[in-house]
Design a protein around this motif. Structure first.
Motif, PDB file in Angstrom:
ATOM      1  N   GLN A  36      53.493  35.150  46.605  1.00  0.00           N
ATOM      2  CA  GLN A  36      52.637  34.577  45.569  1.00  0.00           C
ATOM      3  C   GLN A  36      51.325  35.346  45.401  1.00  0.00           C
ATOM      4  N   TYR A  37      51.004  36.189  46.393  1.00  0.00           N
ATOM      5  CA  TYR A  37      49.702  36.864  46.353  1.00  0.00           C
ATOM      6  C   TYR A  37      49.826  38.380  46.464  1.00  0.00           C
ATOM      7  N   THR A  38      50.906  38.912  45.912  1.00  0.00           N
ATOM      8  CA  THR A  38      51.059  40.376  45.934  1.00  0.00           C
ATOM      9  C   THR A  38      49.976  41.060  45.113  1.00  0.00           C
ATOM     10  N   HIS A  39      49.400  40.355  44.137  1.00  0.00           N
ATOM     11  CA  HIS A  39      48.315  40.969  43.365  1.00  0.00           C
ATOM     12  C   HIS A  39      47.101  41.250  44.240  1.00  0.00           C
ATOM     13  N   LEU A  40      46.995  40.536  45.359  1.00  0.00           N
ATOM     14  CA  LEU A  40      45.916  40.807  46.311  1.00  0.00           C
ATOM     15  C   LEU A  40      46.346  41.832  47.360  1.00  0.00           C
ATOM     16  N   THR A  41      47.504  41.616  47.982  1.00  0.00           N
ATOM     17  CA  THR A  41      47.937  42.524  49.053  1.00  0.00           C
ATOM     18  C   THR A  41      48.214  43.933  48.533  1.00  0.00           C
ATOM     19  N   ASP A  42      48.617  44.059  47.268  1.00  0.00           N
ATOM     20  CA  ASP A  42      48.989  45.366  46.739  1.00  0.00           C
ATOM     21  C   ASP A  42      47.864  46.056  45.980  1.00  0.00           C
ATOM     22  N   SER A  43      46.703  45.446  45.918  1.00  0.00           N
ATOM     23  CA  SER A  43      45.593  46.034  45.165  1.00  0.00           C
ATOM     24  C   SER A  43      44.808  47.016  46.023  1.00  0.00           C
ATOM     25  N   PHE A  44      44.234  48.002  45.359  1.00  0.00           N
ATOM     26  CA  PHE A  44      43.394  49.001  46.021  1.00  0.00           C
ATOM     27  C   PHE A  44      41.940  48.732  45.640  1.00  0.00           C
ATOM     28  N   ILE A  45      41.096  48.565  46.640  1.00  0.00           N
ATOM     29  CA  ILE A  45      39.712  48.196  46.365  1.00  0.00           C
ATOM     30  C   ILE A  45      38.978  49.285  45.590  1.00  0.00           C
ATOM     31  N   ILE A  46      39.416  50.538  45.691  1.00  0.00           N
ATOM     32  CA  ILE A  46      38.735  51.600  44.938  1.00  0.00           C
ATOM     33  C   ILE A  46      39.026  51.469  43.439  1.00  0.00           C
ATOM     34  N   GLU A  47      39.969  50.600  43.066  1.00  0.00           N
ATOM     35  CA  GLU A  47      40.257  50.359  41.660  1.00  0.00           C
ATOM     36  C   GLU A  47      39.597  49.071  41.165  1.00  0.00           C
ATOM     37  N   PHE A  48      38.575  48.619  41.872  1.00  0.00           N
ATOM     38  CA  PHE A  48      37.913  47.366  41.522  1.00  0.00           C
ATOM     39  C   PHE A  48      37.429  47.377  40.081  1.00  0.00           C
ATOM     40  N   PHE A  49      36.839  48.509  39.668  1.00  0.00           N
ATOM     41  CA  PHE A  49      36.316  48.596  38.304  1.00  0.00           C
ATOM     42  C   PHE A  49      37.364  49.115  37.320  1.00  0.00           C
ATOM     43  N   THR A  50      38.133  50.107  37.718  1.00  0.00           N
ATOM     44  CA  THR A  50      39.098  50.695  36.789  1.00  0.00           C
ATOM     45  C   THR A  50      40.205  49.721  36.416  1.00  0.00           C
ATOM     46  N   GLU A  51      40.563  48.817  37.349  1.00  0.00           N
ATOM     47  CA  GLU A  51      41.606  47.830  37.076  1.00  0.00           C
ATOM     48  C   GLU A  51      41.043  46.430  36.855  1.00  0.00           C
ATOM     49  N   ASN A  52      39.717  46.334  36.829  1.00  0.00           N
ATOM     50  CA  ASN A  52      39.046  45.051  36.579  1.00  0.00           C
ATOM     51  C   ASN A  52      39.586  43.955  37.506  1.00  0.00           C
ATOM     52  N   LEU A  53      39.578  44.240  38.804  1.00  0.00           N
ATOM     53  CA  LEU A  53      40.211  43.356  39.788  1.00  0.00           C
ATOM     54  C   LEU A  53      39.566  41.976  39.863  1.00  0.00           C
ATOM     55  N   TRP A  54      38.267  41.900  39.646  1.00  0.00           N
ATOM     56  CA  TRP A  54      37.611  40.603  39.738  1.00  0.00           C
ATOM     57  C   TRP A  54      38.198  39.610  38.729  1.00  0.00           C
ATOM     58  N   GLN A  55      38.553  40.099  37.562  1.00  0.00           N
ATOM     59  CA  GLN A  55      39.090  39.223  36.525  1.00  0.00           C
ATOM     60  C   GLN A  55      40.519  38.773  36.825  1.00  0.00           C
ATOM     61  N   THR A  56      41.159  39.393  37.819  1.00  0.00           N
ATOM     62  CA  THR A  56      42.505  38.950  38.187  1.00  0.00           C
ATOM     63  C   THR A  56      42.470  37.671  39.023  1.00  0.00           C
ATOM     64  N   LEU A  57      41.294  37.297  39.517  1.00  0.00           N
ATOM     65  CA  LEU A  57      41.158  36.052  40.278  1.00  0.00           C
ATOM     66  C   LEU A  57      41.071  34.876  39.308  1.00  0.00           C
ATOM     67  N   PRO A  58      41.533  33.697  39.735  1.00  0.00           N
ATOM     68  CA  PRO A  58      41.372  32.506  38.881  1.00  0.00           C
ATOM     69  C   PRO A  58      39.904  32.297  38.541  1.00  0.00           C
ATOM     70  N   SER A  59      39.639  31.843  37.350  1.00  0.00           N
ATOM     71  CA  SER A  59      38.246  31.672  36.909  1.00  0.00           C
ATOM     72  C   SER A  59      37.495  30.682  37.784  1.00  0.00           C
ATOM     73  N   THR A  60      38.197  29.679  38.298  1.00  0.00           N
ATOM     74  CA  THR A  60      37.533  28.711  39.179  1.00  0.00           C
ATOM     75  C   THR A  60      37.135  29.360  40.505  1.00  0.00           C
ATOM     76  N   TRP A  61      37.911  30.355  40.966  1.00  0.00           N
ATOM     77  CA  TRP A  61      37.552  31.083  42.180  1.00  0.00           C
ATOM     78  C   TRP A  61      36.324  31.953  41.915  1.00  0.00           C
ATOM     79  N   GLN A  62      36.336  32.630  40.794  1.00  0.00           N
ATOM     80  CA  GLN A  62      35.220  33.518  40.470  1.00  0.00           C
ATOM     81  C   GLN A  62      33.894  32.764  40.479  1.00  0.00           C
ATOM     82  N   ALA A  63      33.911  31.572  39.931  1.00  0.00           N
ATOM     83  CA  ALA A  63      32.671  30.803  39.788  1.00  0.00           C
ATOM     84  C   ALA A  63      32.033  30.476  41.130  1.00  0.00           C
ATOM     85  N   VAL A  64      32.842  30.170  42.155  1.00  0.00           N
ATOM     86  CA  VAL A  64      32.276  29.755  43.447  1.00  0.00           C
ATOM     87  C   VAL A  64      32.106  30.927  44.411  1.00  0.00           C
TER      88      VAL A  64
END
Length: 570
Positions: A36-64
């Motif tokens: 259920q969380y391959t989008h996290l385990t398979d992500s590369f942190i160096i692509e935080f901006f190029t892949e807009n990783l923060w926006q892949t989190l649920p909006s309710t998670w982002q807020a807190v």
């Protein structure tokens, strides 16, 4: 079924009541959760901006999560033992469930006496008096050995000795022995007969040299009658072998390698150490027979020189060996051990343990999960290939991937683990908790690399996640200086124009980069648990009970689990 393992008081076997059915059910839960969380385990942190990783989190998670301080990130997400959780806002149930499930599914990484203490704040008691010298390890075994390795070889060595006592074996095979630190403790310290196999010829030469230094020290102390330590018998002097244990080869081939080791390097019975000048001479150019051009040296020095020149010995070939029956029938029983055996090597040793009659017990400490072969990724980066083609007899051996090993996990939906997920499982959670609580400047390096990735891709879209290697003290540099050093490493000019306004905007998102990486790191122990549980189930499928023990202090040794198993008595 296998013989019951008796574990000493200072070692916890928390899987003692973990039945086969419970193992299978746990594997189901792990694969269901991780899939259920391959989008996290398979992500590369160096692509935080190029892949807009923060926006892949649920909006309710982002807020807190967006306004968490670094200590809050450690306390509320990573540290499972932290009880005084004070939330700055109301967290969504989905995030609370995610964190709770991750902690519940992962095997505990600390031994029982250390649980409940503040993560990352406790060092092993053996280093309280001297942070670089273990008080529980004899000084002759501490030379050339860093504190982490001192801690590991003492703990693992005592466990191996315990298995030897239970199985009646006096012989140990140490695979991936490196510089021989564990080998020396097992042989000289615990009186076991050890054969050490290491693929790197240079490390084998160093191991033999360190053996000689230890023997020389003991001989000097014996002459001065200042040491009660007894020189070992000839059989207790370790045998070092330069050879590669091929994951695609059969256990019969492995035994042939061990058999050949008896004829490759024989340890000296006694050694009288040369002077520093002469000792340095031993590493000079040698003749084909391994002896220096200096013909005036004593016989013992010549023996030592021959021993030190083992790096000139080729890896054992599979051709020209005696018939299998004569090689195998008289080889003695032994306990197999591998301290941080890399990638598929740990899986290979477990398969040899199951198949080979002579292997009575095993202690397996794994590392480098990203180098494990899988059906989806049969040739991961860093995988070592054989230097010569396999012989027909070896090619007939059915090769299995390093993960999954068990039939049960192999057929579970969602069991697949990507290279990135397995690489993430090698990260040190405890170390990152310390960085968060200290507000370490090291936390900025992920953000730096993610920013640089955006400019690299804009200039060269074909370059994705290009390796720039480690930039020394990058966390102490301004980003512009970091970029000036990093860009040439991917073939771009160091003075590449950078939009400073964009750089500043991305630097302000450093806390988000840290929080996102923390979420991925929260899953690292879960991935490691699945890999290790798969190996336990594999052993159970082959009629062997096993125990998984958090043997090392995770603050010292992040890959701290040892998988232990014994075969039935014969």
């Amino acid at each position: 079924m296998s013989e019951q393992l008796s574990v000493s008081d200072d070692v916890e076997e928390f899987t003692a009541s973990f039945t086969a059915e419970q193992q299978r059910e746990q594997a189901k839960r792990l694969t269901t959760f991780l899939s259920q969380y391959t989008h996290l385990t398979d992500s590369f942190i160096i692509e935080f901006f190029t892949e807009n990783l923060w926006q892949t989190l649920p909006s309710t998670w982002q807020a807190v999560l967006q306004d968490l301080s670094y200590p809050q990130t450690a306390d509320l997400l990573l540290d499972a033992s932290h009880e005084d959780r004070r939330y700055p806002s109301v967290w969504p149930l989905s995030l609370l469930a995610f964190r709770a499930t991750a902690h519940a599914l992962a095997f505990p990484r600390e031994c029982r006496p250390d649980r409940g203490r503040v993560a990352g704040s406790v060092k092993p008691d053996e280093f309280l008096e001297n942070q670089s010298q273990s008080s529980l390890l004899g000084h002759i075994f501490r030379k050339h050995v860093k504190p982490k390795k001192q801690h590991e070889i003492r703990k693992l060595g005592m466990l191996v000795k315990q298995l030897c006592d239970q199985t009646g074996c006096r012989r140990v095979v140490d695979v991936g022995s490196g510089q021989g630190h564990l080998t020396r403790f097992l042989s000289f310290g615990l009186g076991l007969s050890v054969t050490a196999i290491e693929a790197d010829h240079t490390l084998v030469a160093m191991a033999s040299r360190f053996d000689a230094e230890l023997l020389w020290t003991l001989e000097k102390k014996k002459q001065k009658k200042s040491c009660s330590f007894q020189l070992p018998e000839a059989l207790s002097i370790p045998q070092h072998m330069a050879g590669w244990v091929n994951p695609k080869a059969s256990w019969e081939t492995f035994i042939k390698q061990l058999k050949e080791a008896n004829h490759v390097i024989e340890g000296p019975r006694t050694l009288f150490g040369p002077s520093k000048k002469r000792r340095s001479d031993l590493t000079q150019t040698s003749q084909p027979n391994g002896l220096s051009h200096n013909s005036n040296r004593s016989e013992s020095e010549q023996m030592l020189s021959k021993r030190l020149c083992c790096s000139d010995i080729p890896a054992v070939s599979e051709e020209g060996l005696n018939p299998e029956e004569s090689l195998l029938q008289d080889y003695p029983d032994f306990v197999l051990t591998g301290l941080h055996a890399c990638g598929d090597l740990s899986a290979t040793l477990l398969r040899h343990f199951v198949s080979c009659p002579q292997v009575r017990g095993i202690t397996s400490v794994a590392c480098c999960y990203m180098k494990i072969t899988t059906k989806e990724n049969p040739t991961p980066p860093g995988l070592i290939s054989p230097s010569s083609p396999l012989t027909p007899s070896t090619e007939s051996f059915r090769y299995e991937f390093g993960y999954p090993m068990s039939s049960w996990v192999k057929w579970l939906p969602g069991h697949q683990l990507s290279y990135k997920a397995r690489e993430g499982a090698c990260h040190a959670v405890e170390d990152y908790v310390r960085r968060l609580r200290e507000g370490s400047q090291l936390l900025r390096t992920h953000c730096y690399r993610a920013i640089l990735e955006t400019f690299i891709r804009e200039t060269r879209p074909d370059l994705r996640r290009a390796g720039i290697q480690t930039i020394k003290k990058a966390h102490l540099l301004a980003f512009t200086e970091y970029a000036r050093l990093g860009l040439p490493r991917v073939g771009l000019p160091p003075d590449l124009p950078l939009d400073q306004e964009r750089v500043e905007a991305m630097l302000k998102q450093q806390s988000k980069v840290v929080v996102y990486f923390t979420l991925t790191l929260l899953l690292a122990p879960v991935v490691e648990t699945l890999v290790l549980l798969d190996r336990m189930i594999y052993l159970e499928e082959n009629g062997v009970d096993s125990h998984l023990i958090p043997l090392f202090n995770p603050n010292f040794s992040p890959r701290n689990f040892v998988l232990v198993a014994l075969k039935p008595s014969r």
